[in-house]
Design an enzyme around this catalytic site. Structure first.
Site, PDB file in Angstrom:
ATOM      1  N   HIS A  62      -8.669  34.803  33.982  1.00  0.00           N
ATOM      2  CA  HIS A  62      -8.540  36.260  34.106  1.00  0.00           C
ATOM      3  C   HIS A  62      -9.869  36.879  33.696  1.00  0.00           C
ATOM      4  CE1 HIS A  62      -7.149  40.329  33.354  1.00  0.00           C
ATOM      5  NE2 HIS A  62      -5.969  40.034  33.861  1.00  0.00           N
ATOM      6  N   LEU A 108      -5.231  39.220  26.128  1.00  0.00           N
ATOM      7  CA  LEU A 108      -5.399  39.795  27.455  1.00  0.00           C
ATOM      8  C   LEU A 108      -5.624  41.302  27.382  1.00  0.00           C
ATOM      9  CD1 LEU A 108      -5.204  39.197  30.569  1.00  0.00           C
ATOM     10  CD2 LEU A 108      -2.985  40.280  30.400  1.00  0.00           C
ATOM     11  N   GLU A 143      -5.321  43.854  33.637  1.00  0.00           N
ATOM     12  CA  GLU A 143      -6.002  44.311  34.849  1.00  0.00           C
ATOM     13  C   GLU A 143      -5.662  45.780  35.125  1.00  0.00           C
ATOM     14  OE1 GLU A 143      -6.676  41.261  37.925  1.00  0.00           O
ATOM     15  OE2 GLU A 143      -5.187  42.403  39.033  1.00  0.00           O
ATOM     16  N   ARG A 159      -9.008  37.948  41.099  1.00  0.00           N
ATOM     17  CA  ARG A 159      -9.491  37.451  39.803  1.00  0.00           C
ATOM     18  C   ARG A 159     -10.518  36.334  39.916  1.00  0.00           C
ATOM     19  NH1 ARG A 159      -3.623  37.657  36.732  1.00  0.00           N
ATOM     20  NH2 ARG A 159      -3.617  39.930  36.589  1.00  0.00           N
ATOM     21  N   HIS A 174      -5.821  31.739  32.002  1.00  0.00           N
ATOM     22  CA  HIS A 174      -4.718  32.699  32.044  1.00  0.00           C
ATOM     23  C   HIS A 174      -3.451  32.232  32.743  1.00  0.00           C
ATOM     24  CE1 HIS A 174      -2.811  36.604  32.114  1.00  0.00           C
ATOM     25  NE2 HIS A 174      -2.733  36.575  33.425  1.00  0.00           N
ATOM     26  N   ARG A 231      -3.828  33.295  42.210  1.00  0.00           N
ATOM     27  CA  ARG A 231      -2.734  34.278  42.209  1.00  0.00           C
ATOM     28  C   ARG A 231      -3.294  35.695  42.117  1.00  0.00           C
ATOM     29  NH1 ARG A 231       0.016  37.204  38.075  1.00  0.00           N
ATOM     30  NH2 ARG A 231      -0.873  36.085  36.310  1.00  0.00           N
TER      31      ARG A 231
HETATM   32  C1  LIG Z   1      -0.863  38.201  28.110  1.00  0.00           C
HETATM   33  C2  LIG Z   1      -0.320  38.021  29.489  1.00  0.00           C
HETATM   34  C3  LIG Z   1       0.004  39.130  30.260  1.00  0.00           C
HETATM   35  C4  LIG Z   1       0.514  38.977  31.535  1.00  0.00           C
HETATM   36  N1  LIG Z   1       0.804  40.091  32.280  1.00  0.00           N
HETATM   37  C5  LIG Z   1       1.317  39.934  33.524  1.00  0.00           C
HETATM   38  C6  LIG Z   1       1.621  41.070  34.327  1.00  0.00           C
HETATM   39  O1  LIG Z   1       1.427  42.220  33.929  1.00  0.00           O
HETATM   40  N2  LIG Z   1       2.142  40.873  35.555  1.00  0.00           N
HETATM   41  C7  LIG Z   1       2.373  39.623  36.057  1.00  0.00           C
HETATM   42  O2  LIG Z   1       2.866  39.507  37.169  1.00  0.00           O
HETATM   43  N3  LIG Z   1       2.119  38.524  35.296  1.00  0.00           N
HETATM   44  C8  LIG Z   1       1.601  38.655  34.059  1.00  0.00           C
HETATM   45  N4  LIG Z   1       1.331  37.536  33.300  1.00  0.00           N
HETATM   46  C9  LIG Z   1       1.865  36.233  33.723  1.00  0.00           C
HETATM   47  C10 LIG Z   1       3.366  36.200  33.409  1.00  0.00           C
HETATM   48  O3  LIG Z   1       3.609  36.907  32.219  1.00  0.00           O
HETATM   49  C11 LIG Z   1       3.917  34.779  33.245  1.00  0.00           C
HETATM   50  O4  LIG Z   1       3.496  33.984  34.311  1.00  0.00           O
HETATM   51  C12 LIG Z   1       5.451  34.812  33.222  1.00  0.00           C
HETATM   52  O5  LIG Z   1       5.908  35.746  32.258  1.00  0.00           O
HETATM   53  C13 LIG Z   1       6.020  33.439  32.933  1.00  0.00           C
HETATM   54  O6  LIG Z   1       7.410  33.569  32.775  1.00  0.00           O
HETATM   55  P1  LIG Z   1       8.359  32.300  32.763  1.00  0.00           P
HETATM   56  O7  LIG Z   1       9.754  32.810  32.773  1.00  0.00           O
HETATM   57  O8  LIG Z   1       7.957  31.374  33.825  1.00  0.00           O
HETATM   58  O9  LIG Z   1       8.022  31.569  31.378  1.00  0.00           O
HETATM   59  P2  LIG Z   1       7.940  32.072  29.862  1.00  0.00           P
HETATM   60  O10 LIG Z   1       8.160  33.517  29.700  1.00  0.00           O
HETATM   61  O11 LIG Z   1       6.686  31.489  29.328  1.00  0.00           O
HETATM   62  O12 LIG Z   1       9.163  31.347  29.202  1.00  0.00           O
HETATM   63  C14 LIG Z   1       9.177  29.957  29.013  1.00  0.00           C
HETATM   64  C15 LIG Z   1      10.437  29.576  28.281  1.00  0.00           C
HETATM   65  O13 LIG Z   1      10.545  28.157  28.235  1.00  0.00           O
HETATM   66  C16 LIG Z   1      10.855  27.738  26.922  1.00  0.00           C
HETATM   67  N5  LIG Z   1      10.316  26.394  26.708  1.00  0.00           N
HETATM   68  C17 LIG Z   1       9.096  25.908  27.042  1.00  0.00           C
HETATM   69  N6  LIG Z   1       8.987  24.614  26.667  1.00  0.00           N
HETATM   70  C18 LIG Z   1      10.147  24.280  26.085  1.00  0.00           C
HETATM   71  C19 LIG Z   1      10.644  23.092  25.467  1.00  0.00           C
HETATM   72  N7  LIG Z   1       9.921  21.971  25.377  1.00  0.00           N
HETATM   73  N8  LIG Z   1      11.889  23.103  24.960  1.00  0.00           N
HETATM   74  C20 LIG Z   1      12.650  24.211  25.014  1.00  0.00           C
HETATM   75  N9  LIG Z   1      12.224  25.372  25.567  1.00  0.00           N
HETATM   76  C21 LIG Z   1      10.996  25.394  26.102  1.00  0.00           C
HETATM   77  C22 LIG Z   1      10.194  28.789  26.044  1.00  0.00           C
HETATM   78  O14 LIG Z   1      10.776  28.811  24.766  1.00  0.00           O
HETATM   79  C23 LIG Z   1      10.495  30.049  26.843  1.00  0.00           C
HETATM   80  O15 LIG Z   1      11.779  30.497  26.572  1.00  0.00           O
HETATM   81  C24 LIG Z   1       0.749  37.683  32.040  1.00  0.00           C
HETATM   82  C25 LIG Z   1       0.418  36.564  31.273  1.00  0.00           C
HETATM   83  C26 LIG Z   1      -0.154  36.734  30.033  1.00  0.00           C
HETATM   84  C27 LIG Z   1      -0.589  35.531  29.259  1.00  0.00           C
END
Ligand SMILES: Cc1cc2nc3c(=O)[nH]c(=O)nc-3n(C[C@H](O)[C@H](O)[C@H](O)COP(=O)(O)OP(=O)(O)OC[C@H]3O[C@@H](n4cnc5c(N)ncnc54)[C@H](O)[C@@H]3O)c2cc1C
Length: 571
Positions: free
Chosen positions: A236, A246, A249, A280, A349, A384
């Site tokens: 990022h 972060l 954007e 990005r 990122h 992405r």
């Molecule tokens: C700071 C930041 C800001 C962002 N802002 C944006 C934005 O504005 N717009 C956008 O589109 N994207 C954004 N992104 C990207 C986006 O936030 C993520 O890609 C998305 O939220 C991922 O969601 P998820 O449900 O896949 O996983 P996560 O929200 O990461 O959830 C993962 C889950 O898996 C569980 N887990 C993992 N490993 C294990 C294990 N071994 N055992 C048990 N549980 C486990 C965790 O506890 C958690 O509950 C941002 C990313 C960052 C870093």
């Protein structure tokens, strides 16, 4: 060993996992017994950190369209996205925004009362639906509030999954270390959704929470599932120096400028049309070029930086639309972006790759689905676009929830339980890792791994740097065999959990570099100075990495092109 059986298991309670859970509850009228697992508490899942917005076409009458969103996404992906998947995505995401609206997400509003959307990089129309700069937090709240209207689920918070058990090629169980009790047991289910998020912590300078360590990808890989396109790791353009937090954007979407040490808006040279709002990969590479050619500011620990200038936006706009960013700058750096430019540089990122999943989110194993950042539906290709990830989590959370509900309706049987594999896993962890008294400190290995990934697998790579990275990873893996975990107790043993995470990270770092080394071209986030051009003849293909006898093995699979042939990307 204790076994607990549910109809279905969801590994992960971020946006993707929660959205899927809600969909299963709706589709099966709360009649499905769901086990929901998270290694942290639900609302500490990384998704609460999402800041800037969620992409969707909400205003066709003002000039946006599905075709435009799809084209932006495909071009942004450097033509590696599967176009049928992108088409489904853009047509579904507006419904997800409206659903969240009904479920109570407090979207920011325009003066006419409609959901506010701001500009984001690589999008030719403002389509990031926003809740100030805390979008993920509010989306998570809305989803969790909706889930608790149903009753047929059990939460396993702070429970760390260690392996996927397959029997006869089908999912049979998940081994789990329950941190609060110190118990180890197996969760069983007729189906599993892996929604365990990204792997950003492979890098030292990252936007990600400490917990984002790619466990789901590593477990799936060890169980025989392929990882797709792992070499595409997004940097990022605006990580706060020196923490890596972060800076959304959305700041550039609101009109922020990037400047070098001469005060120039340097993006003029690299992307004259879209400037700071180019995709990005392009902005991050441009920043790095400015730094490498001496036009950056000298920063702490070698973290030279550029400036993100918001001072011309005015206090009212910053306070209303970027309150979190202002708070972060004041708390972490003691500067106020209303009056002072923010020091930023590219930061690890997002992982475009992940567990291979088809357009319905189904993996190569019949009763395992994947959604969210852990998955690769081939939606983002090599790069992405901002705001497309939270949208993807919602879209494929909904799709996989629906697919799993359908699957359960066909009354599949619970797979036989491979008791021996579960016992082996317990022995490996508690008789092996925890008891052994080696000389190596796993925290030190993790630190060294993250430093080497910054160094050898950064924005610019070469065959030489990736080979060096692979050699050093092999040494770290050797050293990992001789670790000692100081805390020998079982309850809340965070040393043990971090060691297990580090083991996963070592495996994934190897996969990333292995696929990167083989891809002798530059495409999207994979920029090689020894192969600076995109090579569509050889590499318009998805990488698929399998684990064979503990070693990575590479295959390629074609990209689905339905509408747009690759052309040169200009912004
Ligand atoms: C700071 C930041 C800001 C962002 N802002 C944006 C934005 O504005 N717009 C956008 O589109 N994207 C954004 N992104 C990207 C986006 O936030 C993520 O890609 C998305 O939220 C991922 O969601 P998820 O449900 O896949 O996983 P996560 O929200 O990461 O959830 C993962 C889950 O898996 C569980 N887990 C993992 N490993 C294990 C294990 N071994 N055992 C048990 N549980 C486990 C965790 O506890 C958690 O509950 C941002 C990313 C960052 C870093």
């Amino acid at each position: 060993m204790q076994q607990i059986t549910h109809d279905v298991l969801i590994l992960g309670t971020g946006l993707a996992g929660l959205r899927a859970a809600v969909e299963i509850c709706i589709k099966t009228r709360d009649s499905t017994d769901i086990g929901i697992v998270s290694k942290v508490q639900v609302m500490r899942s990384h998704s609460v950190c999402a800041e800037g917005g969620t992409g969707a076409v909400m205003r066709p009458e003002e000039g946006d369209s599905f075709e435009l969103h799809a084209w932006d996404t495909v071009k942004g992906s450097d033509f590696l996205a599967d176009q049928d998947v992108v088409d489904r995505f853009v047509r579904t995401s507006p419904d997800e925004i409206r659903l969240l609206e009904h479920w109570g997400c407090p979207w920011s509003r325009r003066d006419d009362g409609r959901i506010m959307q701001r500009a984001f990089g690589g999008h030719s129309f403002p389509r990031a639906c926003m809740a100030a700069d805390k979008t993920g937090f509010f989306e998570m709240q809305a989803l969790y509030d909706t889930l608790v209207k149903y009753s047929n689920f059990k939460r396993y918070d702070e429970c760390f999954a260690t392996s996927l058990l397959l029997e006869g090629g089908r999912f049979a169980g998940l081994t789990l270390f329950d941190a609060p009790t110190g118990e180890f047991y197996v969760l069983r289910g007729k189906a599993l959704l892996v929604a365990s998020g990204g792997l950003g912590n492979l890098y030292g300078f990252t936007t990600y929470s400490q917990t984002v360590t790619g466990d789901g990808q590593a477990m799936a890989y060890r169980a025989g599932l392929p990882l797709e396109d792992p070499e595409f790791l997004q940097f990022h353009p605006t990580g706060l120096v020196s923490s890596g937090i972060l800076i959304t954007e959305g700041c550039r979407g609101e009109g922020g400028y990037l400047r070098n040490n001469k005060g120039e808006r340097f993006m003029e040279k690299y992307a004259p049309k879209m400037m700071e709002l180019a995709p990005r990969d392009i902005v991050s590479r441009s920043e790095m070029t400015e730094i490498l050619e001496g036009r950056g500011f000298s920063g702490p620990d070698g973290l030279d930086y550029l400036q993100l200038d918001l001072t011309h936006l005015g206090a009212e706009r910053i306070n209303k639309r970027l309150p979190l960013i202002r708070e972060v700058c004041m708390k972490f750096l003691g500067i106020d972006p209303i009056t002072t430019p923010i020091p930023i540089r590219p930061v690890a990122h997002y992982s475009m790759g992940g567990i291979e999943a088809d357009i319905n989110g189904r993996t190569k194993v019949e009763n395992i689905w994947a959604a969210g950042e852990v998955a690769c539906h081939s939606m983002h290709g090599a790069n992405r676009l901002g705001c497309n990830s939270t949208a993807e989590c919602l879209v494929w959370g909904g799709i996989t929830g629906g697919e799993i509900a359908k699957y359960l309706g066909q009354a599949p049987k619970l797979s036989a339980m491979p008791e021996d594999k579960a016992q082996e896993e317990e022995k490996r962890i508690f008789d092996g890792l925890l008891k052994q008294n080696g000389t190596e400190n796993p925290a030190q290995i993790r630190r060294e791994l993250r430093t080497l990934m910054d160094k050898y697998a950064g924005i610019y790579r070469t065959g030489q740097s990736m080979k060096e990275g692979l050699d050093q990873i092999a040494e770290l893996r050797e050293r990992f065999r001789k670790i000692v975990i100081q805390d020998k107790s079982r309850i809340y043993n965070s040393n043990l959990i971090q060691a297990l995470e580090t083991e996963n990270m070592l495996e994934l770092a190897e996969v990333l570099l292995f696929a990167g080394l083989a891809r002798e071209e530059s495409r999207g986030a994979h920029a090689r100075t020894d192969f600076p051009q995109r090579d569509d003849d050889k590499f318009l293909v998805h990488s698929m990495v399998y684990s064979t006898g503990g070693k990575p093995r590479l295959e390629y699979k074609p990209v689905t092109i339905t509408t747009w042939k690759p052309v040169e990307r200009k912004y």
